[in-house]
Design a protein around this motif. Sequence first.
Motif, PDB file in Angstrom:
ATOM      1  N   THR A  13       1.388   9.863   6.311  1.00  0.00           N
ATOM      2  CA  THR A  13       0.515   8.543   6.584  1.00  0.00           C
ATOM      3  C   THR A  13      -1.016   8.344   7.452  1.00  0.00           C
ATOM      4  O   THR A  13      -1.615   7.869   6.970  1.00  0.00           O
ATOM      5  N   GLU A  14      -1.242  10.004   8.073  1.00  0.00           N
ATOM      6  CA  GLU A  14      -2.210  10.154   8.778  1.00  0.00           C
ATOM      7  C   GLU A  14      -2.714   9.407  10.001  1.00  0.00           C
ATOM      8  O   GLU A  14      -3.669   8.779   9.838  1.00  0.00           O
ATOM      9  N   ILE A  15      -1.393   8.640  10.307  1.00  0.00           N
ATOM     10  CA  ILE A  15      -1.521   7.294  11.052  1.00  0.00           C
ATOM     11  C   ILE A  15      -2.154   7.950  12.455  1.00  0.00           C
ATOM     12  O   ILE A  15      -2.099   8.979  12.753  1.00  0.00           O
ATOM     13  N   ASP A  16      -3.249   6.939  12.696  1.00  0.00           N
ATOM     14  CA  ASP A  16      -3.973   7.949  13.935  1.00  0.00           C
ATOM     15  C   ASP A  16      -3.844   6.357  15.095  1.00  0.00           C
ATOM     16  O   ASP A  16      -4.115   5.234  15.133  1.00  0.00           O
ATOM     17  N   ILE A  17      -3.345   7.641  16.131  1.00  0.00           N
ATOM     18  CA  ILE A  17      -2.334   6.453  17.040  1.00  0.00           C
ATOM     19  C   ILE A  17      -3.412   7.002  18.973  1.00  0.00           C
ATOM     20  O   ILE A  17      -3.658   7.734  18.969  1.00  0.00           O
ATOM     21  N   ARG A  18      -3.520   5.405  19.200  1.00  0.00           N
ATOM     22  CA  ARG A  18      -4.654   5.690  20.189  1.00  0.00           C
ATOM     23  C   ARG A  18      -3.973   4.447  21.133  1.00  0.00           C
ATOM     24  O   ARG A  18      -3.371   3.715  20.946  1.00  0.00           O
TER      25      ARG A  18
ATOM     26  N   ALA B 229       0.960  -1.310   0.024  1.00  0.00           N
ATOM     27  CA  ALA B 229      -0.324  -0.027   0.325  1.00  0.00           C
ATOM     28  C   ALA B 229       0.908   1.173  -0.190  1.00  0.00           C
ATOM     29  O   ALA B 229       1.979   0.975  -0.385  1.00  0.00           O
ATOM     30  N   ALA B 230       0.354   2.205   0.050  1.00  0.00           N
ATOM     31  CA  ALA B 230       1.239   3.719   0.265  1.00  0.00           C
ATOM     32  C   ALA B 230       0.607   4.600   1.229  1.00  0.00           C
ATOM     33  O   ALA B 230      -0.503   4.138   1.694  1.00  0.00           O
ATOM     34  N   ASP B 231       1.261   5.293   1.138  1.00  0.00           N
ATOM     35  CA  ASP B 231       1.113   6.975   2.391  1.00  0.00           C
ATOM     36  C   ASP B 231       0.155   7.272   1.715  1.00  0.00           C
ATOM     37  O   ASP B 231      -0.685   7.300   0.344  1.00  0.00           O
ATOM     38  N   GLY B 232      -0.214   9.006   2.082  1.00  0.00           N
ATOM     39  CA  GLY B 232      -0.698   9.560   1.346  1.00  0.00           C
ATOM     40  C   GLY B 232      -0.819  10.796   0.199  1.00  0.00           C
ATOM     41  O   GLY B 232      -1.915  10.947  -0.378  1.00  0.00           O
ATOM     42  N   ILE B 233       0.267  10.400   0.093  1.00  0.00           N
ATOM     43  CA  ILE B 233       0.975  11.484  -0.867  1.00  0.00           C
ATOM     44  C   ILE B 233       1.375  10.207  -2.508  1.00  0.00           C
ATOM     45  O   ILE B 233       2.196  10.258  -3.242  1.00  0.00           O
ATOM     46  N   GLY B 234       0.892   9.333  -1.956  1.00  0.00           N
ATOM     47  CA  GLY B 234       1.839   7.627  -2.784  1.00  0.00           C
ATOM     48  C   GLY B 234       2.185   6.893  -2.497  1.00  0.00           C
ATOM     49  O   GLY B 234       2.871   6.303  -3.659  1.00  0.00           O
TER      50      GLY B 234
END
Length: 338
Positions: free
Chosen positions: A276-281, A218-223
């Motif tokens: 990546t706009e990863i969501d860390i919880r 897969a890719a990050d938010g900008i490819g």
Amino acid sequence: MKSVIVTGPDTVEWVETDTPTVGPRDVLLKVKACGICGSDAMYTHVGGIPPRQGATPLGHEPAAEVVQLGPDAVGVELGDHVVIDTMAFTDGFLGSGGAQGALSEYVLVIDNEPGRQLRVVPKDIPWEVAALNEPMAVAHHAVNRSGASEGDRAVVFGAGPVGLGAAISLKSKGVAHVVVVDIQPTRLEVALAVGADAVINSAEEDVIARLIELHGEAADGIGHRGRAGSDVYIDAAGAPVVVQTILAAAKHRAVLTIPAVHKRPVEVDFGAILATEIDIRTSMGYPTEIFEVTDAIIANADKYARIISHRFPFDQTLDALELARTPGAADKVVVVFD
């Protein structure tokens, strides 16, 4: 009665204490099994938990039998087998800084409220398996926090009790593919036995390359490519390298949930993960999950039993605590009472 109590830094002792007196709405429990948690070693090392520093009763993973009821107590009956919400006691968290601990012969539920502190379980569930209810609730909360759902691809780092519980919980939610990562082959064997779809030995394999094989690229938010197609990551290991590996692997808007206790700071390059706009919880305890997980344990007792690595009788509790606090010596230690 006999109780196991932290009496000072790195000092745990047997202490003779009074058997609790039962009040009008109280329920007296005879403890039948109690798991040893990693936090027990921490409590011991620091000499207790404020405000009970230096005199902290241990044990917060119990299963017990109802042996006496106050005249106005309702919700349970004599002889019931129960699991316990140790965070719902009126005299403080059971075994985690409260007035009582479950590494004792008896525990008193003061002013029992039906459905709040206790949940009755079938009598054919082994005591040591029922005692997994508390740590499995911790694992289940982590999975709930992750938002994992049917069809997702998930990765659990750490095949200790919470990691294995998370793997079981993920599969129960219909997650399509669950990978468990660890460095110990025996732990990875157990992960497969409890339902993981695949395992990775991070001491021998390139974790990111293997995840791309299993979950696609897969890719990050900008490819930018080279990311794993995993949707959800759970850090049940608590090692800095785990977080760094996950952040290097995570695709656009993946979710990282951390129930593990990290004992030192983790360096994160936020510039490198921005796209990546990863969501860390983070995930702690079990706000609603303590009895949600009970049904799963009842339905899959044999599977959960695989999580237990060592069983000790009550009179060897100090040995059990010492084994549990020795790095790499044991996975899940449970004390079983007579």
